[in-house]
Write an enzyme that holds these catalytic residues in place. Structure first.
Site, PDB file in Angstrom:
ATOM      1  N   THR A  97       0.862  -1.187   0.000  1.00 53.26           N
ATOM      2  CA  THR A  97       0.000   0.000   0.000  1.00 53.26           C
ATOM      3  C   THR A  97       0.891   1.226   0.000  1.00 53.26           C
ATOM      4  O   THR A  97       1.623   1.476   0.962  1.00 53.26           O
ATOM      5  CB  THR A  97      -0.933   0.022   1.224  1.00 53.26           C
ATOM      6  OG1 THR A  97      -1.666  -1.189   1.268  1.00 53.26           O
ATOM      7  CG2 THR A  97      -1.900   1.189   1.134  1.00 53.26           C
ATOM      8  N   LYS A 172      -7.303   1.639  -2.993  1.00 51.73           N
ATOM      9  CA  LYS A 172      -6.923   1.069  -1.697  1.00 51.73           C
ATOM     10  C   LYS A 172      -6.983   2.111  -0.568  1.00 51.73           C
ATOM     11  O   LYS A 172      -7.564   1.873   0.483  1.00 51.73           O
ATOM     12  CB  LYS A 172      -5.511   0.479  -1.812  1.00 51.73           C
ATOM     13  CG  LYS A 172      -4.877   0.043  -0.520  1.00 51.73           C
ATOM     14  CD  LYS A 172      -5.603  -1.114   0.122  1.00 51.73           C
ATOM     15  CE  LYS A 172      -5.027  -1.430   1.495  1.00 51.73           C
ATOM     16  NZ  LYS A 172      -5.858  -2.349   2.237  1.00 51.73           N
ATOM     17  N   LYS A 240      -0.286   5.245   8.197  1.00 50.25           N
ATOM     18  CA  LYS A 240       0.359   5.568   6.905  1.00 50.25           C
ATOM     19  C   LYS A 240      -0.697   5.726   5.801  1.00 50.25           C
ATOM     20  O   LYS A 240      -0.696   6.715   5.063  1.00 50.25           O
ATOM     21  CB  LYS A 240       1.333   4.426   6.568  1.00 50.25           C
ATOM     22  CG  LYS A 240       1.693   4.236   5.102  1.00 50.25           C
ATOM     23  CD  LYS A 240       2.601   3.018   4.912  1.00 50.25           C
ATOM     24  CE  LYS A 240       1.930   1.665   4.953  1.00 50.25           C
ATOM     25  NZ  LYS A 240       1.166   1.231   3.810  1.00 50.25           N
TER      26      LYS A 240
END
Ligand code: NAP
Length: 287
Positions: A97, A172, A240
């Site tokens: 990711t 995502k 994150k």
């Protein structure tokens, strides 16, 4: 198409995913920065590379499953990085990711070698990774996605085609805003209930018996009941991903007021030393 896979990154997810590639009959060469996770894959039949460049020389498909942009940059383009061995006929499938901006940058860097690039981050955590039931969010050339789809389906149950390289990462980080919000919503409700004199178990029983029950809450309820948070999806990764989403939202001028609150809460969790705990520990940030 390809039968040889170079697999870079054997963390929680990469370990399970590379194992499923082996189970599906692919020849796999693995590389990981630290050496502990490598032995188990070698015992399961994987070859072991000394450097990312060696794994990329072996693999027709080079799968990357690392923490984020910094790790990907080092492993793809640093000394002994995969890019040293890339060229026409190879495909890098970056399943980490990362931010959409970095996905586009990595795609350009890989394509400059003559190889092709897909961004293909995953929806689903440790258990779906082990069971091979991840949802894979692919961005890149249609023909390339079609060519590597059998490899992707060794790790997942569905390949969602999201558009050009970078759009898998966009999908995502957008979906993870909902994931972060759902976990925070449950945590906040439990904290409120406790403040009002309702036991955690009684509250979770009611939520799980009604229309708000979902797979995520069924998975996280035992963590909340026992107040222990063994990492499936570490809080540092949620923090994150929310930062990437916040940056992307700002760049697009999108209205996303809860995202700012979520980002602050998960960052606080990391700051209090819970970055390696599962993100369901977000309840601790509400203490
Ligand atoms: P993890 O267990 O923390 O593993 C991270 C991996 O990245 C390890 O192989 C680590 O190597 C490597 N790494 C980190 N920094 C590096 C660097 N500078 N150079 C080389 N290697 C480096 O993470 P994970 O849970 O498997 O997640 C991997 C990716 O999938 C992340 O982008 C995460 O956001 C995403 N993701 C995770 C989940 C989940 O539920 N866990 C679900 C969906 C997506 P070492 O072993 O040497 O530290």
């Amino acid at each position: 198409m390809a039968t040889k896979i170079g697999f870079l990154g054997l963390g929680i997810m990469g370990t399970a995913m590379s194992r499923n590639c082996l189970k599906a009959g692919y020849d796999v060469m693995v590389w990981n920065r630290s050496k502990e996770p490598v032995a188990a894959l070698a015992a399961a039949g994987a070859r072991v590379a000394a450097t990312p460049a060696e794994a990329a020389a072996y693999g027709e498909v080079v799968i990357v499953m690392l923490t984020g942009p910094e790790a990907c940059q080092a492993v793809l383009f640093g000394p002994h990085g995969a890019a040293e061995s890339l060229g026409p006929g190879k495909v890098v499938v970056n399943m980490s990711t990362i931010s959409p901006a970095y996905a586009r940058q990595a795609a350009a860097g890989v394509r400059a070698t003559g190889a092709d690039y897909l961004d293909a981050p995953v929806s689903g955590s440790k258990k779906p990774a082990e069971e091979g039931t991840l949802v894979i969010l692919a961005g890149g050339e249609e023909a390339t996605i079609t060519a590597v789809e059998p490899v992707l389906l060794a790790m997942g149950k569905k390949v969602a085609r999201c558009g050009e390289a970078g759009m898998g990462s966009t999908m995502k980080i957008t979906v993870n805003v909902l994931l972060g919000a759902l976990a925070e919503g449950l945590a906040e409700t439990v904290r409120l209930g406790e403040a009002l004199g309702i036991s955690r178990d009684a509250l979770l029983d009611v939520i799980l018996a009604g229309p708000m029950a979902n797979e995520l809450y069924r998975l996280k309820a035992p963590m909340l009941r026992s107040d222990t948070y063994p990492p499936q999806f570490p809080a540092k990764h949620m923090a994150k991903d929310l930062r990437f989403a916040k940056e992307a939202a700002a760049a697009a001028g999108a209205v996303a007021p809860t995202l700012a609150v979520l980002t602050a809460l998960y960052d606080k969790l990391v700051d209090t030393g819970l970055g390696d705990a599962d993100f369901a520990s977000v309840i601790k940030a509400l203490a």
